[in-house]
Design a protein around this motif. Structure first.
Motif, PDB file in Angstrom:
ATOM      1  N   GLY A 136     116.006  46.014  17.817  1.00 38.85           N
ATOM      2  CA  GLY A 136     115.784  47.651  16.559  1.00 38.85           C
ATOM      3  C   GLY A 136     117.084  48.711  17.278  1.00 38.85           C
ATOM      4  N   GLU A 137     116.784  49.108  18.447  1.00 35.02           N
ATOM      5  CA  GLU A 137     116.891  50.220  19.360  1.00 35.02           C
ATOM      6  C   GLU A 137     118.662  49.883  19.194  1.00 35.02           C
ATOM      7  N   LYS A 163     110.448  41.014  10.410  1.00 34.18           N
ATOM      8  CA  LYS A 163     111.482  42.769  10.852  1.00 34.18           C
ATOM      9  C   LYS A 163     110.551  43.046  11.833  1.00 34.18           C
ATOM     10  N   ARG A 216     121.115  48.661   2.473  1.00 36.43           N
ATOM     11  CA  ARG A 216     120.005  48.953   3.055  1.00 36.43           C
ATOM     12  C   ARG A 216     118.502  48.640   2.819  1.00 36.43           C
ATOM     13  N   THR A 245     112.455  44.035  15.939  1.00 37.68           N
ATOM     14  CA  THR A 245     112.776  45.735  16.196  1.00 37.68           C
ATOM     15  C   THR A 245     112.012  45.682  17.567  1.00 37.68           C
ATOM     16  N   GLU A 254     118.571  50.162  12.156  1.00 39.93           N
ATOM     17  CA  GLU A 254     118.164  48.952  11.207  1.00 39.93           C
ATOM     18  C   GLU A 254     118.443  48.410   9.273  1.00 39.93           C
ATOM     19  N   ASP A 255     119.955  48.990   9.926  1.00 42.95           N
ATOM     20  CA  ASP A 255     120.268  48.200   8.685  1.00 42.95           C
ATOM     21  C   ASP A 255     120.815  46.904   8.546  1.00 42.95           C
ATOM     22  N   HIS A 281     117.938  44.481   9.045  1.00 39.91           N
ATOM     23  CA  HIS A 281     117.726  44.219   7.866  1.00 39.91           C
ATOM     24  C   HIS A 281     117.947  42.819   7.478  1.00 39.91           C
TER      25      HIS A 281
END
Length: 299
Positions: free
Chosen positions: A277-278, A174, A116, A178, A282-283, A286
């Motif tokens: 994204g949702e 990103k 992360r 996302t 996030e991890d 990434h």
């Protein structure tokens, strides 16, 4: 669909299920009785000589039928299926999915989380992370961009340095993963004549050294300047902020034929990349960002 979830359809399903079970019970009970003398031939015939003995069905067979009925009733008590009755277990497909996702997050979440706070370029240099990124790509991205990430008609090649709407930086990638992207080109069917669209198509082909009609290309330059330069730029090298592609190179997302260019100018283009994204979190985004960035920036 709202018509199928009101009270009438709920009652309809309940009555239909109840009648179906009652009919099965009636058929089994009726066939447990034997009319006439056991062991004698029935008087009716099929195919001239085919007859059957007047014998009851085997008891074990009948018990299996009863067992299936009891199982069906028990299932409808425990699980949803009897109209809007949710079942005493309160099971739902969404609930099961959430439990499975929670279990998976508990098991695999730490593996994603350890990357992360790492820089995207450092993640791209980690073989384990890239193995995880590749599996994410094959699950969520290759349907459009291909297993080799080289894209297809209407879907960009992710292994080169040609990026629509950005510069190919980790931040841009990103953001795209996302939030998704929407690509729109205005249709000119009500603005330009057929001759003008053919002229501008030949001009665009001339920009990247493709065969073209020189006279049409000369006329098309003026059409381009008046209608297309606002997005693609006066030099036709595109505008990343608008997602307008460079028309002077040899990279064609939709094809470079005169007919295809005319079709694009006539009807416009609407292309959308969904937001992940949702859904991914996030991890995972990434790691997927690092994988996609690494495709065009081999370490």
């Amino acid at each position: 669909m709202a018509d199928f979830i009101n009270g009438f359809w709920n009652a309809y399903v309940m009555v239909l299920v109840a009648l179906s079970i009652a009919f099965c019970i009636f058929i089994i009970a009726f066939n447990m009785r034997v009319s006439g003398k056991v062991g004698e031939l029935q008087p009716h015939k099929w195919d001239e000589t085919l007859q059957e003995w007047n014998n009851p069905l085997p008891r074990w067979w009948m018990y299996l039928y009863w067992l299936t009925i009891f199982f069906g009733i028990a299932y409808l008590i425990i699980y949803p299926g009897f109209g809007s009755f949710p079942g005493i277990a309160k099971w739902t497909s969404v609930g099961q999915w959430e439990q499975e996702m929670k279990k998976a997050d508990e098991q695999y979440g730490p593996k994603f989380a350890k990357y992360r706070n790492m820089d995207v370029k450092a993640v791209a240099a980690d073989p384990e992370a890239m193995g995880m990124g590749k599996r994410l790509f094959q699950t969520y991205c290759m349907q459009c961009h291909g297993a080799d990430a080289r894209g297809a008609k209407g879907f960009p090649n992710l292994t080169d340095h040609d990026w629509l709407g950005g510069d190919g930086s980790p931040e841009y990638i990103k953001t795209t993963i996302t939030a998704g992207r929407m690509g729109v080109m205005t249709p000119f069917k009500d603005i330009l004549s057929e001759d003008q669209m053919k002229d501008v198509a030949n001009y665009v082909r001339s920009l990247s050294g493709l065969s073209h009609d020189a006279q049409r290309a000369q006329r098309g330059a003026q059409v381009f300047a008046e209608n297309c330069a606002v997005c693609h730029g006066p030099d036709a090298k595109g505008n990343p902020l608008l997602g307008a592609p460079n028309l002077t190179d040899d990279i064609w997302l939709w094809g470079s034929s005169e007919a295809q260019i005319i079709s694009n100018v006539t009807n416009g283009i609407q292309n959308r990349m969904p937001a992940f994204g949702e859904f991914l979190g996030e991890d995972k985004v990434h790691i997927l960002t690092a994988y996609v960035w690494g495709l065009s920036n081999k370490q």
